[in-house]
Scaffold this active site. Structure first.
Site, PDB file in Angstrom:
ATOM      1  N   HIS A 384       0.814  -1.217   0.000  1.00 17.04           N
ATOM      2  CA  HIS A 384       0.000   0.000   0.000  1.00 17.04           C
ATOM      3  C   HIS A 384       0.844   1.261   0.000  1.00 17.04           C
ATOM      4  CE1 HIS A 384      -3.759  -2.156   1.821  1.00 17.04           C
ATOM      5  NE2 HIS A 384      -3.739  -2.219   0.523  1.00 17.04           N
ATOM      6  N   ALA A 385       1.877   1.301   0.858  1.00 19.39           N
ATOM      7  CA  ALA A 385       2.690   2.507   0.964  1.00 19.39           C
ATOM      8  C   ALA A 385       3.413   2.798  -0.346  1.00 19.39           C
ATOM      9  CB  ALA A 385       3.688   2.376   2.104  1.00 19.39           C
TER      10      ALA A 385
END
Length: 427
Positions: A384-385
């Site tokens: 996600h990051a």
């Protein structure tokens, strides 16, 4: 009040649920479940005048606290109970499906709440309420503001004259059977003809990968079905124990064993092609293998392609002051290294700093508004990051072992997110 997942569409159930509904209708393997649609959220929040609050961070926090403090309406609880009974009342995953989530413009990857191993009507109702409230969490607000450069006036203009929320401030909630996955991962389907399918995989449940807490195995499946792979040292895994999630050590014999064999990786790539065809474009897919069967947990359009991987030999011959990792987000930037090991260090980050950290889970999104680059000790290019860093055009290098101890705070570093290197100017 409740929509079967197979009937879900984005207009009433959000982008995440709409995609899963389309995949179910196409006959693809998605765990059974249902959706609490936008209408239930609007009914629960009808007196909060969300349009007035939407652009004010302080007021948004007040809305979140108000939603969290309210009991879920009895009619919603009754409908949830019947729907849970219909699927046998198993442990379930409760996941957000916001209006602006999982679109071709922005992923909102990890910005809203999701819960695994939830069991029982009371716990499910609490998780639904938490998903509603997460529209107004600091990380979700930071993501929306950064992604769209949304001004306070623009939010208010979008809300109309009747106090209704802007179109992107609507939340549906997906409730699905929880899968006790032996192997989980993420897959990017090819963006262009001739491109490879990119797959990341590790042991146990998927949050370890999508939250960047483990460096996963990386696979590339070429158009002709050939597979290349880089096997990581997968030290931890996440599993369900009753209604809790527990982190366990991976047995030493399995840490450096590939999570997937080549045949399974090729089958995943074939499944990815079917998903992309059903949804009409390249997809970022979360998948899991449980009891020998492969399941699709989520599919969203690819918003920003990752850099190509570097060859293992590409890091040889680099200066001693250069650290090599996985290219995570294109670009090069020079700035001051800021070692951040947890939320207690967040206040130390200044605009233009290079965020150097063990990992970045979605709660760290507000830092990406001010950081000029990101370097992590663990995590994969499909986490996600990493996705959010690419959407915000922030160079990122992932999976640099022990970088928080090898770099000193205030060191000037250059981050090359395309080649996957971090160079210290005064090491």
């Amino acid at each position: 009040m409740i929509v079967p997942l197979v009937e879900a569409v984005a207009e009433t159930c959000g982008g995440k649920a709409g995609a899963l509904g389309a995949l179910l209708r196409a006959g693809l393997p998605v765990p059974d479940g249902f959706v609490v649609p936008f209408a239930a959220y609007l009914a629960a929040a009808r007196d909060l005048n969300l349009g007035r609050f939407a652009g004010e961070p302080d007021d948004a926090d007040a809305v979140r606290q108000t939603i969290e403090a309210r009991s879920v309406h009895a009619a919603v609880i009754d409908a949830l109970g019947r729907a849970l009974d219909d699927i046998g009342d198993p442990p379930v995953a409760v996941r957000s499906s916001a209006a602006g989530e999982d679109t071709g413009q922005e992923s909102a990857a990890g910005q809203h709440e999701s819960f695994l191993a939830v069991h029982g009507i009371s716990a499910v109702a609490e998780a639904v309420r938490a998903c509603w409230a997460s529209l107004f969490s600091p990380r979700a607000i930071a993501y929306r503001v950064t992604s769209r450069a949304t001004s306070r006036a623009a939010y208010r203009a979008a809300s109309g004259r009747d106090g209704q929320p802007p179109d992107d401030l609507l939340m549906a909630v997906i409730v699905q059977r929880h899968l006790d996955a032996e192997i989980s991962g993420v897959m990017f389907t090819p963006a262009d003809p001739g491109d490879a399918t990119r797959i990341e995989a590790s042991w146990g449940l998927g949050p370890s990968i999508v939250e960047g807490r483990v460096t996963p195995d990386a696979y590339r499946v070429a158009e002709d079905g050939s597979v290349t792979r880089t096997v990581a040292d997968k030290q931890k895994r996440l599993d369900r124990r009753g209604t809790r999630l527990v982190v366990r050590d991976v047995p030493s014999a399995a840490r450096n064993q590939p999570a997937l064999d080549d045949a399974t990786a090729a089958r995943l790539a074939t499944l990815g092609a079917q998903i992309a065809a059903a949804l009409g474009g390249p997809q970022d897919v979360e998948w899991a293998i449980a009891d020998g069967r492969t399941w699709v947990l989520q599919a969203r359009p690819v918003t920003a392609a990752p850099p190509p991987p570097t060859s293992p030999s590409g890091a040889s011959g680099v200066p001693a002051a250069t650290f090599a990792g996985t290219p995570g987000s294109h670009g090069t930037v020079t700035g001051t290294a800021r070692i951040v090991r947890g939320p207690g260090d967040f206040a130390r980050v200044r605009p233009g700093d290079i965020l150097v950290c063990p990992f970045t889970d979605p709660a760290w999104t507000p830092l990406l508004r001010i950081a000029a680059g990101v370097v992590t000790e663990t995590g994969g290019v499909l986490s996600h990051a990493a996705i959010v860093a690419r959407e915000h055009a922030i160079p990122a290098v992932l999976g640099v072992p022990d970088v928080t101890s090898r770099l000193r705070d205030d060191t000037v570093v250059t981050v090359d997110g395309t080649s996957g290197t971090v160079t210290a100017a005064n090491a």
